[in-house]
Enzyme design. Structure first.
Site, PDB file in Angstrom:
ATOM      1  N   GLU A  55     -49.965  14.859 -24.006  1.00 44.77           N
ATOM      2  CA  GLU A  55     -51.520  15.014 -23.507  1.00 44.77           C
ATOM      3  C   GLU A  55     -52.085  15.814 -24.797  1.00 44.77           C
ATOM      4  O   GLU A  55     -53.410  15.562 -25.136  1.00 44.77           O
ATOM      5  CB  GLU A  55     -51.705  16.007 -22.531  1.00 44.77           C
ATOM      6  CG  GLU A  55     -51.201  15.102 -21.219  1.00 44.77           C
ATOM      7  CD  GLU A  55     -51.181  16.219 -20.054  1.00 44.77           C
ATOM      8  OE1 GLU A  55     -50.814  17.324 -20.145  1.00 44.77           O
ATOM      9  OE2 GLU A  55     -51.618  15.823 -18.962  1.00 44.77           O
ATOM     10  N   LYS A 135     -35.500  14.512 -34.796  1.00 46.42           N
ATOM     11  CA  LYS A 135     -36.567  15.517 -34.927  1.00 46.42           C
ATOM     12  C   LYS A 135     -36.294  16.620 -33.563  1.00 46.42           C
ATOM     13  O   LYS A 135     -36.320  16.546 -32.268  1.00 46.42           O
ATOM     14  CB  LYS A 135     -37.759  14.725 -34.128  1.00 46.42           C
ATOM     15  CG  LYS A 135     -38.934  15.761 -34.227  1.00 46.42           C
ATOM     16  CD  LYS A 135     -40.367  14.950 -34.174  1.00 46.42           C
ATOM     17  CE  LYS A 135     -41.474  15.972 -33.970  1.00 46.42           C
ATOM     18  NZ  LYS A 135     -41.403  17.078 -32.814  1.00 46.42           N
ATOM     19  N   ARG A 156     -43.617  29.229 -39.437  1.00 49.30           N
ATOM     20  CA  ARG A 156     -44.630  28.367 -39.902  1.00 49.30           C
ATOM     21  C   ARG A 156     -45.881  29.056 -40.066  1.00 49.30           C
ATOM     22  O   ARG A 156     -46.759  29.041 -41.009  1.00 49.30           O
ATOM     23  CB  ARG A 156     -44.502  27.098 -39.364  1.00 49.30           C
ATOM     24  CG  ARG A 156     -45.432  25.837 -40.136  1.00 49.30           C
ATOM     25  CD  ARG A 156     -45.925  24.733 -39.254  1.00 49.30           C
ATOM     26  NE  ARG A 156     -44.720  24.056 -38.482  1.00 49.30           N
ATOM     27  CZ  ARG A 156     -44.143  23.149 -38.948  1.00 49.30           C
ATOM     28  NH1 ARG A 156     -44.223  22.995 -40.380  1.00 49.30           N
ATOM     29  NH2 ARG A 156     -43.046  22.799 -38.264  1.00 49.30           N
TER      30      ARG A 156
END
Length: 712
Positions: A55, A135, A156
């Site tokens: 989504e 991944k 990050r």
């Protein structure tokens, strides 16, 4: 789980379905961008997403498509231009990455993968050699080693600056304190290593079992638990969590021999030789056919590995080709993540309850019998709005099909009608707000969403609004997180956001959150008061963002602050004057006018002013107006300026920090990986400056720049 405990699902998909020819196109863009930012915050900062990865990907793609069709909508602070966690305040110390830590673009089928590979082949003139990696569904982490010793570990964040989690990272068994060089792979002086922190499935299940035994709520999935465990304030808690790490790349490298690795495959061999953990499942292949074979294999064997995966990452192996292909502002062009289709399961829909979001949107949630999907147990899903419930045709008591993309709250696809036995019942949308009792209604005729109109005092809306004030895009107040905002309101210490800057130590002592067992003000309480004091001196544009005026984000706020200079001038300006400000326009102007017509809105401003919040920008007379009237676009990353610093340097000298390139643009400043704005400047013949040229322009203006013959 009670309705109050549901994470606020403030912005959902249905509100954004506007026709491309709608005169309120910019408003549609702003609402969609705000919706994306809301979900990024819940994912990256609160570790509590409320929609599925699929989504969110659809939302981001809709935003990208809208900006591609109308490039003038794209701004530097658009979610399409930033890395995941950009723009949000956290409680951790900031740590600047030595080299940008980008995200990855996604593809969802073989056709999209083939299109990506075709672009690579066109650029390099041959089939590329690729690395195919699993991944991992975890949390990205950057490790900096200097002279072989671990110096820092950071998340990050926004790709330039992350959170310093060094103490916690040191407790992870896979992360060595010291690296060991070899004859084949001597250690660089400095090396920045990127990787993923995760839970093995078995360790995650043990963790949840322990939490339940202690009477604590379990984590929803391994990704959220990894994020929460890595970001613990107490490293001892992290140490008990049995986190793991796999390294999958390099950032900044300082080596006497220049670039030490011709391929990423060689870099991985070096990482392993130095003592860092790398995956045993990475494959070096040539051409698209070999890539699709690896994707097909792991699609069938995704549960055969010890950790959860949600796709395969495909990277061009040759480092020289990576440099040639470059990157956009948020992702490298030489890598892509192929994401597997969401997994599905059937379960029983036990009930549908509603929750109120920050803007008053009332969202129904499906409560289901817990079912195992993608390796974790699911019992809750969003149904978006009343129209969506009807569209899906689900009844309370139905057996429903749920689909899980990644490992967040799943999507209810629809009912299994053949299994109905007549006991099912229709969901009836409430007529009154479950939090404050106000009568619910659409904001305007034709809206799919039902809203609570009690914007002033609805507890749900208050919580989110108070928290918004502390955001990095607003006052940037560390220590005023969601928990703190809730505690202050529940204790009656503040009535609304207007009371924040008048808080005292005695006020905070009325809350358990900021009080020690000895009855004294906690260190967090002292820190919050200090940070509130510092925030009073923030520039005017941040005050505007913090006021939660509809459609007024950082870009519009900067434009208004630059044009009018004070909040009083903005408040007394006419709608025509506001709309005439570049970067504002009629929709935002109308929203500003409407906001200031509300008494309690103005009362917030009055309280902040009385508490000493700066309500006007004083221009530094020592800074010459070298850029008066010039529209300047900055693209890519600059070594000596953050994004905000570059904008403020332009504005302080009388220029306009524009978000898109047009014929009216005087200059484009291109840093590292400038992206499409650079291409647009070349196409239109707009002069392009590097960072040194930008510094000369700031200091001496365009006349000296023309004399010096800066590139155009």
């Amino acid at each position: 789980m009670s309705p109050e405990a549901i994470p606020d699902p403030e912005s959902m998909l249905a509100e954004q379905a506007h026709d491309a020819l709608d005169p309120d196109l910019r408003r549609s863009w702003q609402e969609l961008a705000d919706e994306v930012r809301e979900h990024q915050f819940r994912y990256y900062i609160r570790d509590a997403p409320i929609i599925t990865d699929a989504e969110f990907d659809q939302l981001l793609r809709r935003l990208q498509a809208l900006e591609d069709e109308y490039p003038e909508l794209r701004t530097p602070d658009s979610p399409t231009q930033l890395v995941g966690g950009a723009g949000f305040a956290t409680d951790f110390t900031a740590a600047e990455h030595l080299e940008r830590m980008l995200s990855l673009d996604n593809v969802f089928d073989l056709e999209e993968l083939a299109a990506w590979a075709a672009r690579i082949r066109t650029e390099i003139g041959a089939d590329a050699q690729y690395l195919c990696e699993l991944k991992i569904d975890g949390v990205a982490l950057a490790l900096v080693y200097r002279d072989g010793r671990l110096e820092r570990a950071a998340t990050r964040g926004d790709g330039r600056t992350g959170e310093d989690v060094t103490l916690n990272a040191r407790t992870i068994e896979d992360i060595p304190e010291r690296l060991s060089g070899t004859n084949e792979f001597p250690l660089p002086t400095v090396v920045e290593v990127r990787g993923e922190v995760f839970f093995r499935v078995a360790d995650f299940e043990d963790l949840n079992a322990g939490l339940v035994a202690e009477g604590k709520p379990p984590f929803a999935n391994p990704r959220n638990s990894a994020a929460g465990s890595l970001r613990q304030k107490n490293p001892a808690v992290t140490a008990r969590r049995r986190l793991r790490m796999i390294c999958h790349g390099l950032g900044h490298v300082e080596s006497s021999g220049g670039s030490p690795f011709p391929t990423l495959h060689d870099a991985y061999r070096a990482l392993k030789a130095w003592g860092l953990p790398v995956s045993d499942h990475t494959a070096q292949v040539t051409g698209l056919d070999a890539v699709t074979e690896r994707i097909a294999y792991w699609g069938e064997h995704r549960h055969d590995v010890e950790h959860e995966i949600d796709g395969v990452v495909v990277k061009v192996d040759a480092v020289a080709l990576q440099r040639r292909l470059g990157a956009t502002s948020r992702a490298p062009r030489w890598a892509v993540a192929y994401k597997y289709p969401p997994e599905e399961a059937q379960t029983r829909l036990l009930d549908i309850r509603v929750n109120v979001g920050r803007t008053g949107r009332v969202t129904p949630f499906a409560y289901m019998e817990p079912v195992k999907v993608a390796g974790s147990t699911v019992g809750l899903a969003t149904l978006h709005n009343a129209s969506e419930v009807k569209r899906k045709g689900v009844l309370i008591g139905d057996t429903v099909v749920i689909r899980k993309a990644g490992d967040v709250i799943p999507e209810v696809l629809g009912p299994v009608v053949d299994l109905r036995d007549g006991s099912e019942r229709e969901f009836v949308f409430p007529t009154h707000c479950p939090e404050c009792g106000s009568e619910l209604a659409p904001a305007k005729e034709g809206d799919a969403d039902i809203r609570c109109p009690n914007t002033r005092s609805c507890p749900a809306q208050l919580r989110e609004r108070v928290f918004h004030v502390a955001g990095r895009g607003a006052f940037d107040i560390e220590g005023l997180g969601y928990e703190a905002a809730t505690a202050l309101l529940q204790a009656g210490v503040i009535a609304d956001e207007g009371d924040l800057f008048g808080l005292t130590a005695d006020d905070l002592l009325r809350t358990e959150l900021f009080t020690t067992k000895a009855g004294e003000l906690s260190a967090n309480g002292k820190r919050l008061l200090a940070n509130l004091g510092k925030a009073k001196a923030q520039p005017l544009w941040r005050v505007l963002v913090a006021l939660s005026i509809r459609h007024v984000g950082p870009t519009a706020a900067r434009a208004l602050a630059t044009e009018f200079g004070s909040l009083e001038a903005i408040e007394t300006a006419s709608e025509e004057q506001l709309a005439g400000t570049e970067g504002v326009g009629p929709t935002i102007a109308a929203a500003v006018i409407d906001w200031f017509t509300v008494d309690w809105h103005r009362a917030i401003v009055d309280k902040w002013r009385e508490a000493g919040v700066r309500m006007a920008d004083e221009r530094d007379a020592s800074i010459e107006r070298t850029l008066e009237g010039l529209s300047i676009v900055v693209t890519g990353s600059l070594a000596g300026f953050s994004r905000d610093e570059a904008k403020e340097a332009i504005i302080a000298r009388g220029g306009k920090a524009a978000g898109s390139v047009s014929k009216k643009t005087a200059y484009v400043v291109a840093g590292d990986a400038p992206g499409s704005k650079y291409d647009k400047a070349i196409e239109l013949g707009v002069p392009v400056l590097d960072e040194d040229g930008f510094r000369r322009l700031l200091a001496e203006g365009p006349e000296r720049d023309a004399e010096d013959g800066e590139p155009g």
